[in-house]
Each structure stands twice: as structure tokens, then as C-alpha cells.
Enzyme design. Sequence first.
Site, PDB file in Angstrom:
ATOM      1  CG  ASP A  91      -0.209  -0.245   2.541  1.00 49.29           C
ATOM      2  OD1 ASP A  91       1.019  -0.395   2.521  1.00 49.29           O
ATOM      3  OD2 ASP A  91      -0.864  -0.301   3.602  1.00 49.29           O
ATOM      4  CG  HIS A  92       3.053   2.500   3.412  1.00 48.33           C
ATOM      5  ND1 HIS A  92       2.067   1.650   3.843  1.00 48.33           N
ATOM      6  CD2 HIS A  92       3.254   3.379   4.429  1.00 48.33           C
ATOM      7  CE1 HIS A  92       1.706   1.996   5.077  1.00 48.33           C
ATOM      8  NE2 HIS A  92       2.411   3.042   5.447  1.00 48.33           N
ATOM      9  CG  ASP A 156       1.672   1.564   9.518  1.00 50.80           C
ATOM     10  OD1 ASP A 156       2.257   1.930   8.491  1.00 50.80           O
ATOM     11  OD2 ASP A 156       0.860   2.282  10.132  1.00 50.80           O
ATOM     12  NE  ARG A 444       1.964   9.727  12.421  1.00 44.19           N
ATOM     13  CZ  ARG A 444       2.479   8.502  12.400  1.00 44.19           C
ATOM     14  NH1 ARG A 444       3.108   8.078  11.330  1.00 44.19           N
ATOM     15  NH2 ARG A 444       2.386   7.742  13.455  1.00 44.19           N
ATOM     16  CB  SER A 640       6.598   6.353  11.271  1.00 44.65           C
ATOM     17  OG  SER A 640       7.182   5.207  10.734  1.00 44.65           O
ATOM     18  NE  ARG A 642       8.711   6.541   8.504  1.00 45.47           N
ATOM     19  CZ  ARG A 642       8.203   7.688   8.060  1.00 45.47           C
ATOM     20  NH1 ARG A 642       8.985   8.724   7.849  1.00 45.47           N
ATOM     21  NH2 ARG A 642       6.925   7.812   7.793  1.00 45.47           N
TER      22      ARG A 642
HETATM   23  C1  MIC Z   1       3.112   6.564   8.666  1.00 49.98           C
HETATM   24  O1  MIC Z   1       1.908   6.797   8.753  1.00 49.98           O
HETATM   25  O2  MIC Z   1       3.989   7.361   9.026  1.00 49.98           O
HETATM   26  C2  MIC Z   1       3.557   5.259   8.075  1.00 49.98           C
HETATM   27  C3  MIC Z   1       4.191   5.542   6.788  1.00 49.98           C
HETATM   28  O3  MIC Z   1       2.449   4.429   7.857  1.00 49.98           O
HETATM   29  C4  MIC Z   1       4.531   4.626   9.055  1.00 49.98           C
HETATM   30  C5  MIC Z   1       5.207   3.433   8.572  1.00 49.98           C
HETATM   31  C6  MIC Z   1       6.347   3.702   7.640  1.00 49.98           C
HETATM   32  O4  MIC Z   1       7.085   4.660   7.833  1.00 49.98           O
HETATM   33  O5  MIC Z   1       6.519   2.903   6.727  1.00 49.98           O
HETATM   34  C7  MIC Z   1       3.913   4.298  10.408  1.00 49.98           C
HETATM   35  O6  MIC Z   1       2.978   4.931  10.784  1.00 49.98           O
HETATM   36  O7  MIC Z   1       4.438   3.432  11.115  1.00 49.98           O
HETATM   37 FE1  SF4 Z   2      -0.782   4.790   5.120  1.00 51.27          FE
HETATM   38 FE2  SF4 Z   2       0.307   5.457   7.476  1.00 51.27          FE
HETATM   39 FE3  SF4 Z   2      -1.139   7.206   6.059  1.00 51.27          FE
HETATM   40 FE4  SF4 Z   2      -2.339   5.202   7.176  1.00 51.27          FE
HETATM   41  S1  SF4 Z   2      -1.254   6.830   8.234  1.00 51.27           S
HETATM   42  S2  SF4 Z   2      -2.690   5.924   5.087  1.00 51.27           S
HETATM   43  S3  SF4 Z   2      -0.828   3.567   6.980  1.00 51.27           S
HETATM   44  S4  SF4 Z   2       0.826   6.296   5.474  1.00 51.27           S
END
Ligand code: MIC
Ligand code: SF4
Length: 747
Positions: A91-92, A156, A444, A640, A642
Site C-alpha cells: 500500500d505505501h 506500522d 499525520r 512512525s 519505521r
Molecule cells: C506513517 O503513517 O507514518 C507510516 C508511513 O504508515 C509509518 C510506517 C512507515 O514509515 O513505513 C507508520 O505509521 O508506522
Molecule cells: Fe498509510 Fe500510514 Fe497514512 Fe495510514 S497513516 S494511510 S498507513 S501512510
Amino acid sequence: MLDQIRALYQSMPTKLAAARKKFGRPLTLTEKILVSHADNFETQVWERGKAQLLLRPDRVAMQDATAQMALLQFMQAGKKRVAVPSTVHCDHLIRAQSGAKPDIDRAIEENKEVYNFLRSAARKYGIGFWKPGAGIIHQVVLENYAFPGGLIIGTDSHTPNGGGLGMLAIGVGGADAGEVMAGLPWEVLHPKLIGVKLTGRLEGWTSPKDVILYLCGLLTVKGGTNKIVEYFGPGASTISATGKGTITNMGAELGATTSIFPFDEKMVAYLNLTERAELAKLAQTNRELLVADPEVLQAPEKYYDQIVEINLSELEPNVVGPHTPDLARPVSKLAAEAKEKGYPMQLTAALIGSCTNSSYEDISRAAHIARQGLKAGLKAKAHFLVTPGSERIYNTMIRDGFMKTFEEMGGTVLANACGPCIGQWKRDDVKQGEKNSIISSFNRNFPARNDGNAETLSFLSSPEVVTAMAFAGTLDFNPATGTLTTKDGTKIQFEPPRGEELPAKGFAKGEEGFEAPAENGDALKVEIPPTSERLALLEPFPRWDGRDFAKLPILLKARGKCTTDHISPAGPWLKFRGHLDKISDNMFLGATNAFTGETGKVTNALTGEAGQTPTKVARQYKAQGVGSIVIGDENYGEGSSREHAAMSPRFLGVKAVLTKSFARIHETNLKKQGILPLTFAAPSDYEKFEEKDRVSVTGLANLAPGKPVEVVIHKASGQEIKIQAHHSMTAQQIGWFKAGSALNALN
Ligand code: MIC
Ligand code: SF4
């Protein structure tokens, strides 16, 4: 899967009885789930805020951007097959550019190597694989795998979305996931409990999103650290299961370990509609296992560490932002504040959907607003983008005409993927560095998060408010009371949004996009082209050499917010998530240098050269065998899961990170990768660090749980200042540090 759940429910009564006896009191829902997933109930210490819990999750979910490291680490453990049911979700990595179909086609081409790697590893090791376009991990998990009373970990941070179906769903780094898949128990600090009592009922413009936006303002982005938020009270059962998911999803923005709702009829309705009627029945017959004990509800203050009460009937629609999710206010107060603070009034984009807010209820309420605008002859004044969460939602949107409505108002429907939420948004209407405002229904809003432009002010609200704002095109519009002028000069006011919780005709199905693993994968190969720019096998990190850290240069002293998006930005860098060396070029590019105020620029302490990227300097230090230290502010590593935000510093020679406080997942990620996470005993010591200082961390051979370490600041003048720092490492975690990483400690 049903058998697994049945077995869990059957095992629970005895375990819960034992726990009531041992604790000498009734149990909260959170405790019921923790106790029934304990690796060893008898030997486990159950002290909230203190004990380390060893738990056995029911499943593991991984998204494509974090699964790469999770699987690369799992592969280092040398197992044949995963020990618990696991899935990968693509998805990402899908870039939002021109709409669903072309975006998916392009993603498949662009990310071929990574998808092939993930697919081949999934097939071999017994992991379910959800193809690109199948949906965002959290929606797919909610529709297929989440179940009341369960425990799932996911790579995640928004994994807690599953709390909407009454489970503990927790975000972790890839190393944690790799270990659980390899058969080890999962370790987490026993969280404290925040009980949120909901009364009343949501009405008019107020939606589930407002519950969590309001809480973000109240508790702040640190307020949930090492805590679980458990909702209860009569208001809870008035909220749809997907609405609950929105609330628990965004509990991540409080820094909470996770959030959960008790089992109820709304969950039954959702399970039935997602073709899990048998599971719904099973849960109904086991209801008392899936809610808190009645005594807890009668005197909650005795059983939760902190209580918050929200009367849903009095809650106003909220907007949060810019730049942080805890800057909250009712939408009615936004206009005045925006004026006072000089936020650009014009909205350049309005975005709805994402893993947080793309349920049928969300989309139908947004579409109700859209239809009203269209009827009055209005069109969106800001770019309007819609991100559905899953293939089912996408197809149901088409069937029920929502898609057409959004397109008529000038919107673009993007792929079922993260897209603009993770910076995978090809925006050409605003130049880099241009100040502008956007509003979304995402979760976010850190600077540069969506479009890579730190000057974009990003606000968050519910999909219905965002849709109304798209018509207004300005921030100073209150959808509940404001009027808009149509072409012929008449003024219209929106009626409050109405929608349906679930589609009356059921969900329309598209291609579900699931690929089952091979029965026996022993003979299969994992595809990693040796020349790949996107994937590289991991080399173990070196072991600790037994010496104290002496006179380390300060690679970076970060000021203010330093989230994982500041440490390891996403967007264009996502393509290197499987290649540690390459992705490390992004290290700290978003961080604010406390010495100079610059973003992503530091001075090389050995040469005195200023204005260098942190990675360049760290690589020069590394080449000369010099390590370094990073100094951080409050809630360092917020956001995140990550682990690149820990692996890149580790890879480039950062030995310790010393901060005022850490976010949970990031602190664990640092420990797992062998970096020493330290916090100031006196937070004001942060001020003592100057650019030319060197820093020693001493007494490392005697590291012990709960024992502070000494940090010496060597001033350029020759003066030495000694301060104390704390760490939260257990004996086992100290073992990881000494071994060089948790993974090294395993082998
Ligand atoms: C996010 O919302 O920041 C992400 C991208 O989903 C991350 C995961 C990532 O950095 O791959 C998360 O929330 O853990
Ligand atoms: Fe994707 Fe993270 Fe955004 Fe949700 S918050 S849509 S998992 S990047």
C-alpha cells in the site's frame, strides 16, 4: 482462523479466573487480553508501567515499506516458515498522481523488484500476500483479520485501527515482527491504562474523528506514551465499528501503545457485513470475555490509572494543526486563530480518505455534503482528492454513486493506498518552499509529510468537514454556520451531514488481491537481484567493543519536534526502504539543528565545515572510525514505526541518542538495533550541549537495569561537565546492546 479464535475464547475463562485471583480484583478489557496472551502467566510480573510483558500475538501484519526490513531480519533468523499467521500488504509504495488505475499500473512497474521480493518471501515463508491495489493495511486487517479479544502486532504505527473491533492491535518495528514470526514471544512495557468514558451521542457535524482530535488536544502527542486507552460507557456503543477504528487508529498520535473499544452490537453488524457471521456469533456467546468486568464499569477510577470523560452530545467538530496533531480547537474557532496567526487562508488542497477515515460511513457523509454543494451549482475550489481504504470500499463507492458525485465536484479518486498521506503525492500546483494551507482527514500532519514541502500547513479534520472546506476553498469557513454564494448570488448553508454506517446492499467486491503462500516453500527462492538499487541483504552490525564511548562529536542536536519523519523522511525515499545504505542518505534531513536553526544541515566537528548533510558528515566520521552522538528534545522519534530511523544512525556510527524523552516504538527500535537510548536525569541539561563539545558516556561495562549512566561534556575550553542520564533497558536489552543488536543476540 475461526478455530484459532475458538481455541482462544475457550482458554480464556480459566486464565481470567486465575488473574482475578492473583490481582485480587476484577479485570479491565485490556487486562483480559493481555492475560490471555501471556507467554507464561505464572512467571509474568504484572506491574503497570514497570514490568516487561512477554506476550504471544495471534498474528503479524506488515506493510510493504516496513515489511522489507522485517523480512530481511526474519530471514537472518534462518527459519523455514513463520510461527504465527502473518500477512504483507502493498500500500505505501503507490504514488498518487493521476488516479487509481494508472497509479497502480505505474506502481507495479516502478516497484517490481520490491514486490517480487515481498511476494517471493511471502510464498516461501508461509505469509499471506495482499497485492498492490488491494487496500491500505489497516482497512484490510479490519475487514479480514481483526477480531474481538485478539492481539495483533503490525509494522506500522496505525495498527491500533483494529481496536475498532475490540482487539489489542499494536504498532511495532520490523525487528519485533521478525522475532515473533521466528517464534519468539513479543516484549512490551506493561502499559498503564487511560479509561475514556463516553456518554451521549454524536450529532450533526460531529463525528468519531472529533473524539480523537479532541483527545489529542487534551492529552498531547506524549500523553499516551506507554499507555493503553480503553474506551467504555454508554456512548461507546453508539459509535459504528469503523468509527471506533478511526478513534483507535489515531490514538497513535497520542503516542499510546494502543486503544481499544469493548465488544458490542456495532461490531456484530460490521462482522456480519464483512462475511464473518460465524465469528460474530462466537463473539456474542463469549461476550463477557470481550468487555471489562461489570465492577470496573461501576467504579472505573479504581481500575484505570487516569480517567477522561467525554460527552459526545456536547463535542464540537474539531480541526487540528498545522504541523502537529495536538494543536486542536473546535472548527468554530479556527477562523479567528488562523487570522491571528497569519495562516494562509486559501486552501490549496482538501483530501479525504486514508487508513483513518475511509469507511462507508465517512464516505457517505462526505458525499452527502458533496451532493448539497453540487445541487447549488458549486464546485470544489481546492484540489479535492479521495483515497479509499480498500478494494471493497472503492467498489462500493462506485456502485453507490459516491465516486461520480466526488468527480462531479471536481475531485480525483486515487488508488486504494497511502498516497498523499505518506508523501507519495506528485503535486505540481505549489512550488517547493511556497507557504500554503491544506486540509485532510488523515492522521499525520508533520511538516513536509504530504508533499515534501515544509512550508505547507496541514490541518486535519473529519471527511465531512474537509469536503465542505473544499467547496469553500478557505480555512475561515465554519461548515456548520457559514454560507457559500452560488453563481446566481444566492447564499446556501449546508445541512448537517447524513450517512449510513454500513452499505444497505452489502459491500461490492472487486478483485480482492490476496495470494496465499505455498504449502511448502522449502524449494522456493527469495528474489533479490544482486545488483538491486532497492534491496540489499543486511550485514550484522558490529558487536560492542567493550569500551566506553569517549569524546564523541555531536552529529546533531535536534531542537523541537524530531519525529521519525524528520529523522528518516518518506516520500521519494520510500523506494530505498529495502536498501539500508541508500536510504541512509536521507538521515536527519528534516531535523532542526539546535545550534544554527537550519533544517537538515550540520557542521563536521573534525573539519569545521558547516552546512553539510548529516549523512555526509556521519559517513566521513565512519570512514575515520569515529562514532557520534545525537542529542534530542521531547518525544524524540514520535510518529512512525519505521526502524530506518534507528538503523540509519546505527549504520552510520551513531552510538547513543540522548533526549528529554522518547516515543515508545522508536525507543524500542533504537534498543533493537544496538544504539544506546538515554534520557537526561535533569531535562535542562539539554541546554548544556554546544556545537564544539565532545561527549563521553562512561561506565558502560557496568550497565544495569535502572542504574543511571554518566555523561561527560568536554568543552572546547577543556572544561568538563558531568551529568547523569537514565536508560530504560532490561537485562535482556542490555544484552542486545552488547551483542550489537537484538538480532545478533539471537544468533
Ligand atoms: C506513517 O503513517 O507514518 C507510516 C508511513 O504508515 C509509518 C510506517 C512507515 O514509515 O513505513 C507508520 O505509521 O508506522
Ligand atoms: Fe498509510 Fe500510514 Fe497514512 Fe495510514 S497513516 S494511510 S498507513 S501512510
